[in-house]
Design a protein around this motif. Structure first.
Motif, PDB file in Angstrom:
ATOM      1  N   SER A   1       5.667   3.605   2.958  1.00  0.00           N
ATOM      2  CA  SER A   1       5.739   4.186   1.617  1.00  0.00           C
ATOM      3  C   SER A   1       5.413   3.155   0.532  1.00  0.00           C
ATOM      4  O   SER A   1       4.825   3.499  -0.494  1.00  0.00           O
ATOM      5  N   THR A   2       5.762   1.901   0.756  1.00  0.00           N
ATOM      6  CA  THR A   2       5.461   0.878  -0.247  1.00  0.00           C
ATOM      7  C   THR A   2       3.961   0.690  -0.418  1.00  0.00           C
ATOM      8  O   THR A   2       3.476   0.519  -1.533  1.00  0.00           O
ATOM      9  N   GLU A   3       3.226   0.742   0.683  1.00  0.00           N
ATOM     10  CA  GLU A   3       1.779   0.576   0.603  1.00  0.00           C
ATOM     11  C   GLU A   3       1.134   1.816  -0.027  1.00  0.00           C
ATOM     12  O   GLU A   3       0.203   1.696  -0.825  1.00  0.00           O
ATOM     13  N   ILE A   4       1.652   2.994   0.316  1.00  0.00           N
ATOM     14  CA  ILE A   4       1.139   4.228  -0.287  1.00  0.00           C
ATOM     15  C   ILE A   4       1.363   4.186  -1.799  1.00  0.00           C
ATOM     16  O   ILE A   4       0.494   4.555  -2.580  1.00  0.00           O
ATOM     17  N   ALA A   5       2.544   3.705  -2.200  1.00  0.00           N
ATOM     18  CA  ALA A   5       2.846   3.597  -3.633  1.00  0.00           C
ATOM     19  C   ALA A   5       1.878   2.652  -4.328  1.00  0.00           C
ATOM     20  O   ALA A   5       1.388   2.937  -5.424  1.00  0.00           O
TER      21      ALA A   5
ATOM     22  N   GLU B   1      -3.042  20.229   5.420  1.00  0.00           N
ATOM     23  CA  GLU B   1      -4.169  20.494   4.527  1.00  0.00           C
ATOM     24  C   GLU B   1      -3.859  21.581   3.500  1.00  0.00           C
ATOM     25  O   GLU B   1      -4.559  21.719   2.511  1.00  0.00           O
ATOM     26  N   GLN B   2      -2.800  22.364   3.716  1.00  0.00           N
ATOM     27  CA  GLN B   2      -2.422  23.418   2.773  1.00  0.00           C
ATOM     28  C   GLN B   2      -1.476  22.909   1.683  1.00  0.00           C
ATOM     29  O   GLN B   2      -1.156  23.656   0.759  1.00  0.00           O
ATOM     30  N   LEU B   3      -1.039  21.672   1.777  1.00  0.00           N
ATOM     31  CA  LEU B   3      -0.142  21.107   0.770  1.00  0.00           C
ATOM     32  C   LEU B   3      -0.898  20.881  -0.542  1.00  0.00           C
ATOM     33  O   LEU B   3      -2.127  20.785  -0.548  1.00  0.00           O
ATOM     34  N   PRO B   4      -0.166  20.751  -1.655  1.00  0.00           N
ATOM     35  CA  PRO B   4      -0.821  20.404  -2.929  1.00  0.00           C
ATOM     36  C   PRO B   4      -1.549  19.053  -2.802  1.00  0.00           C
ATOM     37  O   PRO B   4      -1.192  18.231  -1.954  1.00  0.00           O
ATOM     38  N   PRO B   5      -2.570  18.828  -3.616  1.00  0.00           N
ATOM     39  CA  PRO B   5      -3.409  17.634  -3.467  1.00  0.00           C
ATOM     40  C   PRO B   5      -2.642  16.314  -3.399  1.00  0.00           C
ATOM     41  O   PRO B   5      -2.931  15.475  -2.547  1.00  0.00           O
ATOM     42  N   ASN B   6      -1.671  16.106  -4.280  1.00  0.00           N
ATOM     43  CA  ASN B   6      -0.915  14.856  -4.294  1.00  0.00           C
ATOM     44  C   ASN B   6      -0.129  14.687  -2.996  1.00  0.00           C
ATOM     45  O   ASN B   6      -0.142  13.619  -2.378  1.00  0.00           O
ATOM     46  N   SER B   7       0.537  15.743  -2.569  1.00  0.00           N
ATOM     47  CA  SER B   7       1.317  15.705  -1.330  1.00  0.00           C
ATOM     48  C   SER B   7       0.401  15.520  -0.129  1.00  0.00           C
ATOM     49  O   SER B   7       0.726  14.789   0.806  1.00  0.00           O
ATOM     50  N   ARG B   8      -0.742  16.188  -0.152  1.00  0.00           N
ATOM     51  CA  ARG B   8      -1.697  16.079   0.951  1.00  0.00           C
ATOM     52  C   ARG B   8      -2.169  14.637   1.105  1.00  0.00           C
ATOM     53  O   ARG B   8      -2.210  14.098   2.217  1.00  0.00           O
ATOM     54  N   LEU B   9      -2.501  13.993  -0.006  1.00  0.00           N
ATOM     55  CA  LEU B   9      -2.968  12.609   0.024  1.00  0.00           C
ATOM     56  C   LEU B   9      -1.894  11.685   0.598  1.00  0.00           C
ATOM     57  O   LEU B   9      -2.170  10.876   1.486  1.00  0.00           O
TER      58      LEU B   9
ATOM     59  N   ARG C   1      -1.397  12.382   4.351  1.00  0.00           N
ATOM     60  CA  ARG C   1      -2.509  11.864   5.155  1.00  0.00           C
ATOM     61  C   ARG C   1      -2.336  10.370   5.398  1.00  0.00           C
ATOM     62  O   ARG C   1      -2.525   9.881   6.509  1.00  0.00           O
ATOM     63  N   MET C   2      -1.990   9.634   4.332  1.00  0.00           N
ATOM     64  CA  MET C   2      -1.796   8.192   4.482  1.00  0.00           C
ATOM     65  C   MET C   2      -0.606   7.886   5.373  1.00  0.00           C
ATOM     66  O   MET C   2      -0.640   6.954   6.168  1.00  0.00           O
ATOM     67  N   SER C   3       0.437   8.688   5.251  1.00  0.00           N
ATOM     68  CA  SER C   3       1.639   8.461   6.045  1.00  0.00           C
ATOM     69  C   SER C   3       1.421   8.810   7.509  1.00  0.00           C
ATOM     70  O   SER C   3       1.773   8.035   8.401  1.00  0.00           O
TER      71      SER C   3
ATOM     72  N   ILE D   1      -2.624  -9.314   1.848  1.00  0.00           N
ATOM     73  CA  ILE D   1      -1.402  -9.128   2.629  1.00  0.00           C
ATOM     74  C   ILE D   1      -1.286  -7.672   3.076  1.00  0.00           C
ATOM     75  O   ILE D   1      -0.935  -7.389   4.235  1.00  0.00           O
ATOM     76  N   LEU D   2      -1.590  -6.734   2.193  1.00  0.00           N
ATOM     77  CA  LEU D   2      -1.538  -5.313   2.560  1.00  0.00           C
ATOM     78  C   LEU D   2      -2.559  -4.989   3.648  1.00  0.00           C
ATOM     79  O   LEU D   2      -2.260  -4.235   4.581  1.00  0.00           O
ATOM     80  N   ARG D   3      -3.735  -5.556   3.543  1.00  0.00           N
ATOM     81  CA  ARG D   3      -4.749  -5.340   4.582  1.00  0.00           C
ATOM     82  C   ARG D   3      -4.279  -5.901   5.913  1.00  0.00           C
ATOM     83  O   ARG D   3      -4.447  -5.277   6.957  1.00  0.00           O
ATOM     84  N   HIS D   4      -3.724  -7.086   5.875  1.00  0.00           N
ATOM     85  CA  HIS D   4      -3.229  -7.703   7.109  1.00  0.00           C
ATOM     86  C   HIS D   4      -2.104  -6.868   7.697  1.00  0.00           C
ATOM     87  O   HIS D   4      -2.024  -6.678   8.905  1.00  0.00           O
ATOM     88  N   ARG D   5      -1.254  -6.347   6.830  1.00  0.00           N
ATOM     89  CA  ARG D   5      -0.133  -5.516   7.276  1.00  0.00           C
ATOM     90  C   ARG D   5      -0.632  -4.251   7.958  1.00  0.00           C
ATOM     91  O   ARG D   5      -0.104  -3.843   8.985  1.00  0.00           O
ATOM     92  N   SER D   6      -1.651  -3.614   7.391  1.00  0.00           N
ATOM     93  CA  SER D   6      -2.142  -2.372   7.993  1.00  0.00           C
ATOM     94  C   SER D   6      -2.961  -2.655   9.251  1.00  0.00           C
ATOM     95  O   SER D   6      -3.017  -1.825  10.141  1.00  0.00           O
ATOM     96  N   ALA D   7      -3.583  -3.827   9.336  1.00  0.00           N
ATOM     97  CA  ALA D   7      -4.337  -4.179  10.539  1.00  0.00           C
ATOM     98  C   ALA D   7      -3.416  -4.627  11.670  1.00  0.00           C
ATOM     99  O   ALA D   7      -3.760  -4.508  12.838  1.00  0.00           O
ATOM    100  N   HIS D   8      -2.250  -5.132  11.327  1.00  0.00           N
ATOM    101  CA  HIS D   8      -1.280  -5.608  12.313  1.00  0.00           C
ATOM    102  C   HIS D   8       0.078  -4.977  12.036  1.00  0.00           C
ATOM    103  O   HIS D   8       0.996  -5.648  11.574  1.00  0.00           O
ATOM    104  N   PRO D   9       0.206  -3.676  12.276  1.00  0.00           N
ATOM    105  CA  PRO D   9       1.483  -3.012  11.968  1.00  0.00           C
ATOM    106  C   PRO D   9       2.610  -3.549  12.831  1.00  0.00           C
ATOM    107  O   PRO D   9       2.421  -3.849  14.010  1.00  0.00           O
TER     108      PRO D   9
END
Length: 161
Positions: free
Chosen positions: A127-131, A107-115, A118-120, A70-78
């Protein structure tokens, strides 16, 4: 496994499967679909369930696979909420050099924030999928996005002065 045994062991797990699906998918509609698809798959493979050592773990693994689909389908068909769009995106009004500067600031953000950013930004993931991907809570992801945007804005304004 008989239909009665299936009812007693698998269908009885429905509430806990549903809670897990909501936690991963972020909404009850997709969660209900994932649980229903899981139940169908388990029923279709009812003969193999007798050979499974831990039926509960097997059911949750099947649910996880359905949720990932479902998550894959969601990201393929936003989907786009047309009511939420009130003005053109900010990228159109910014010169290309500013976009590169913002990408550099991300790219200068802390690693967690950067990741998370990037996804966002680049992958346009909610945010639900990133979580679900990062293992962070949805509230934590939204907080990271909010704080990162504020930090990027402050750095951008400082550089533009």
């Amino acid at each position: 496994m008989t239909s009665t045994e299936f009812q007693q062991s698998i269908v009885a797990m429905h509430p806990s499967l549903f809670r897990a699906a909501v936690a991963v998918l972020g909404n009850s509609e997709d969660a209900a679909d994932a649980v229903q698809d899981t139940m169908v798959k388990l029923w279709q493979n009812v003969d193999t369930l007798e050979k499974v050592a831990n039926v509960q773990a097997y059911a949750f693994a099947t649910l996880r696979n359905q949720a990932v689909d479902i998550l894959r389908h969601r990201s393929a068909h936003p989907s786009i909420d047309l009511n939420a769009v009130s003005e053109p995106p900010a990228e159109e009004s910014q010169p290309p050099g500013d976009l590169e500067l913002i990408a550099h600031l991300v790219e200068q953000l802390p690693p967690n924030s950067r990741l998370v950013m990037r996804m966002s930004i680049y992958d346009n993931k909610p945010s639900t999928e990133i979580a679900a991907i990062t293992g962070l809570s949805n509230d934590n992801v939204r907080q990271i996005i909010s704080r990162s945007r504020l930090k990027i804005k402050q750095l951008y304004q400082k550089l533009k002065q």
